[in-house]
Motif scaffolding. Sequence first.
Motif, PDB file in Angstrom:
ATOM      1  N   ASP A 327       0.869  -1.098   0.150  1.00 24.34           N
ATOM      2  CA  ASP A 327       0.147   0.011   0.029  1.00 24.34           C
ATOM      3  C   ASP A 327       0.983   1.312   0.125  1.00 24.34           C
ATOM      4  O   ASP A 327       0.658   2.111  -0.555  1.00 24.34           O
ATOM      5  CB  ASP A 327      -1.059   0.098   1.127  1.00 24.34           C
ATOM      6  CG  ASP A 327      -1.766  -1.003   1.209  1.00 24.34           C
ATOM      7  OD1 ASP A 327      -2.330  -1.680   0.027  1.00 24.34           O
ATOM      8  OD2 ASP A 327      -2.361  -1.524   2.256  1.00 24.34           O
ATOM      9  N   LEU A 328       2.122   1.265   0.738  1.00 25.58           N
ATOM     10  CA  LEU A 328       3.013   2.392   0.752  1.00 25.58           C
ATOM     11  C   LEU A 328       3.457   2.780  -0.571  1.00 25.58           C
ATOM     12  O   LEU A 328       3.537   3.992  -1.022  1.00 25.58           O
ATOM     13  CB  LEU A 328       4.043   1.989   1.707  1.00 25.58           C
ATOM     14  CG  LEU A 328       4.944   3.320   2.060  1.00 25.58           C
ATOM     15  CD1 LEU A 328       4.191   4.733   2.301  1.00 25.58           C
ATOM     16  CD2 LEU A 328       5.939   2.924   2.989  1.00 25.58           C
ATOM     17  N   LEU A 366      10.947   7.557   2.449  1.00 24.88           N
ATOM     18  CA  LEU A 366       9.941   6.255   2.511  1.00 24.88           C
ATOM     19  C   LEU A 366      10.508   5.769   1.289  1.00 24.88           C
ATOM     20  O   LEU A 366      10.687   4.229   1.241  1.00 24.88           O
ATOM     21  CB  LEU A 366       8.593   6.777   1.992  1.00 24.88           C
ATOM     22  CG  LEU A 366       7.703   7.121   3.147  1.00 24.88           C
ATOM     23  CD1 LEU A 366       6.410   7.782   2.727  1.00 24.88           C
ATOM     24  CD2 LEU A 366       7.522   6.403   4.240  1.00 24.88           C
ATOM     25  N   CYS A 367      10.988   6.275   0.051  1.00 29.04           N
ATOM     26  CA  CYS A 367      11.821   5.563  -0.914  1.00 29.04           C
ATOM     27  C   CYS A 367      12.937   4.961  -0.621  1.00 29.04           C
ATOM     28  O   CYS A 367      13.242   3.794  -0.971  1.00 29.04           O
ATOM     29  CB  CYS A 367      11.898   6.630  -2.265  1.00 29.04           C
ATOM     30  SG  CYS A 367      10.429   7.134  -2.839  1.00 29.04           S
ATOM     31  N   HIS A 446      20.492  12.092  -4.956  1.00 25.41           N
ATOM     32  CA  HIS A 446      19.627  11.293  -5.839  1.00 25.41           C
ATOM     33  C   HIS A 446      19.309  10.158  -5.006  1.00 25.41           C
ATOM     34  O   HIS A 446      19.713   9.012  -4.882  1.00 25.41           O
ATOM     35  CB  HIS A 446      20.702  10.677  -6.891  1.00 25.41           C
ATOM     36  CG  HIS A 446      21.513  11.827  -7.850  1.00 25.41           C
ATOM     37  ND1 HIS A 446      20.899  12.674  -8.542  1.00 25.41           N
ATOM     38  CD2 HIS A 446      22.855  12.026  -7.779  1.00 25.41           C
ATOM     39  CE1 HIS A 446      21.711  13.426  -9.067  1.00 25.41           C
ATOM     40  NE2 HIS A 446      22.982  13.082  -8.638  1.00 25.41           N
ATOM     41  N   PHE A 447      18.136  10.323  -4.455  1.00 21.18           N
ATOM     42  CA  PHE A 447      17.340   9.203  -3.845  1.00 21.18           C
ATOM     43  C   PHE A 447      16.546   8.505  -4.790  1.00 21.18           C
ATOM     44  O   PHE A 447      16.337   8.811  -5.791  1.00 21.18           O
ATOM     45  CB  PHE A 447      16.337  10.002  -2.785  1.00 21.18           C
ATOM     46  CG  PHE A 447      17.041  10.631  -1.692  1.00 21.18           C
ATOM     47  CD1 PHE A 447      17.244   9.816  -0.265  1.00 21.18           C
ATOM     48  CD2 PHE A 447      17.201  12.001  -1.757  1.00 21.18           C
ATOM     49  CE1 PHE A 447      17.787  10.382   0.674  1.00 21.18           C
ATOM     50  CE2 PHE A 447      18.147  12.670  -0.690  1.00 21.18           C
ATOM     51  CZ  PHE A 447      18.049  11.635   0.533  1.00 21.18           C
ATOM     52  N   PRO A 448      16.163   7.296  -4.498  1.00 24.36           N
ATOM     53  CA  PRO A 448      15.489   6.335  -5.209  1.00 24.36           C
ATOM     54  C   PRO A 448      14.074   6.894  -5.717  1.00 24.36           C
ATOM     55  O   PRO A 448      13.589   7.572  -4.823  1.00 24.36           O
ATOM     56  CB  PRO A 448      15.195   4.938  -4.150  1.00 24.36           C
ATOM     57  CG  PRO A 448      16.463   5.298  -3.342  1.00 24.36           C
ATOM     58  CD  PRO A 448      16.896   6.442  -3.163  1.00 24.36           C
ATOM     59  N   VAL A 449      13.611   6.598  -6.598  1.00 23.80           N
ATOM     60  CA  VAL A 449      12.156   7.051  -7.169  1.00 23.80           C
ATOM     61  C   VAL A 449      11.191   6.094  -6.978  1.00 23.80           C
ATOM     62  O   VAL A 449      11.777   4.809  -7.151  1.00 23.80           O
ATOM     63  CB  VAL A 449      12.385   7.714  -8.684  1.00 23.80           C
ATOM     64  CG1 VAL A 449      13.128   9.039  -8.519  1.00 23.80           C
ATOM     65  CG2 VAL A 449      12.907   6.809  -9.570  1.00 23.80           C
TER      66      VAL A 449
END
Length: 620
Positions: A327-328, A366-367, A446-449
Amino acid sequence: SGIHGSKWGLLSRDSLLAFGGKNHNPWEYSAWEIPCFVLLGVIGGALGIAFNAINERITRWRRSWPQGRVRSVLRYIELIGVCLVVGFLSFGIPMVSNRSFCRRKSTDTCSGDEDLVEEYTVQMYCDDGDYDPLATLWFNSPEHAIKFLFYHPSTTDMSSPCNIPAGALVAFGVPYLLCAVVTYGVATPSGLFLPMILSGAAFGRLSGMPFAWLWYEAGIGAASHGTYALIGAAAMLGGVTRMTISLTVIMIETTGSVQLGLPIFLTALAARVTGNLMNEGLYDIHIALQHVPFLPWDPPKWYKSIRACDIMSHNPITVSIAERAGDLLKKLKLYTHNGFPVVVTHKKGQRSRYRRLCGMILRKHLCQLLSPQFRSRVLIEGDAISEQNQDPNRFSDASGDTKKRKVPNGKPTRRPLGDAKGSQVRNTHSTRKPLDWSELEAGYPHFPVAASISLTQEEEAKFINLRQYCDPVPHMVPAEASVWHVYNLFRQLGLRHLCVIDNNGDVIGVITRQDLTEAHCRQCFDIGWSTKPSMRTWHPLPAHKRKRCKSEAYIEYDSRPTWTLHPRCRYTRESTERDDGYGDEKLEDDKDIGEPDDNLPSTENINPSVVTGSLNQPGH
């Protein structure tokens, strides 16, 4: 200056404001010329008004082009056309002038930096020993052309061959300024400082010719044309950007003369005041055109009479404190919000549901938690947990420790993580240490998308305990808080998200910078720009009648609970969810949003002051 043997009013005397050593100052001016400098500032402000207005219209025309590949092709075509036009003017104008502005390189009657003239001059069609001032301005780099205008010799005689011809200044300054209007905003890296300084220097040197002759005829020492060129550059740059103190410091640093601080500041101030009579600075105009929610330092005065619940975004997207990973990830892919309130949702009765605020977590975190590098350390195996039965005091740390907690009947009990009426979330990774702050920020910048993250069916069924990674004390305000105080919180603390809660501590809305812009606030109350806001003439529109702002655009999410806030911020919330579980809610009809109910709870005892919490996480 008169006491030391110089002329009275000469403010550019050596060592007048210098601290130690010999400060050679090539810039000369007197106190009687300050009104002329201020007049140049007024003219520069008027030119800045025209420059900003024309560039704004051109930018709006560019933004009206179709989106997608067609727009990219049009941008390339525009760039090629602008390059051809600028190249044609740069070569065509000096060629058409032929030998009209030829001057001798060295003249005994001229006083100035002859080495500079020898270094930067261009001969073009002139005879040997001569140079063409117009070709020198067009064919040199902007830095060398600025030095040429600042340091070229000058005399009070306007017809003297020592001066740069007025026709050459006009033939260079006007086309160059028009090219600067068009090229700013084109699809190529382009600046604003050097073009404005160069065109302003040409304008200032041209204006300095009659001023210098006038003061010379009056028997008063006049400044050189180079000084007027510097003042003209400050006037033009101040009229376009509306900077004052920073512009003064920049010009003093580049020229190395502290004595010019007073005239440059007065000129920039006059240009700013004149320009603000008609429009804003060019940077502010482009910020508005890009729809950047930039907040000025002082909010409008009528913000004191409206409340946070009148402008907030209703139905915020929230995440549970024990959220299922599937869900997240679905929420992250469907919504582009950069912050999510962390809540504990529990059901009380058949139509009442509460979302108690427990914290705030950023999208990037969260990512990072769902990324392949860390998901094995944060995912918790367990049975399906009923969100309606969650208790904000039933969650322990990642080690699985349990603590005595009070339940509604007042008796202490011991329950493991996520225990709710028989359903449990069992932490099978109790021996693993939770992520610390450095690991959460390890992906910077550069965080994950979310689009690149994928989970297996087994991982989607697992849970994440967000209590360890969210900000447990986010900034929040009650629904009755004044928008004036909310605005000051954002402006002074640099907030990105602000939760709006009711008197029970439940989340009923979120405020971002976009919600605090004057355009959004006027739209919430259906107030036009020509109307002066007054509490006697307007009332807030119902939420369903407001147009969604660009930042509030959303896609309907099946498992998202729907909350309805009655007008005038009575804290009654209604949910049309059915009893068959979380995720089958439907939006209420427009008829359900009407006049306030007489049975609504009283708000007399509600404290309208702003309630904030301190952050205990670095960099939040």
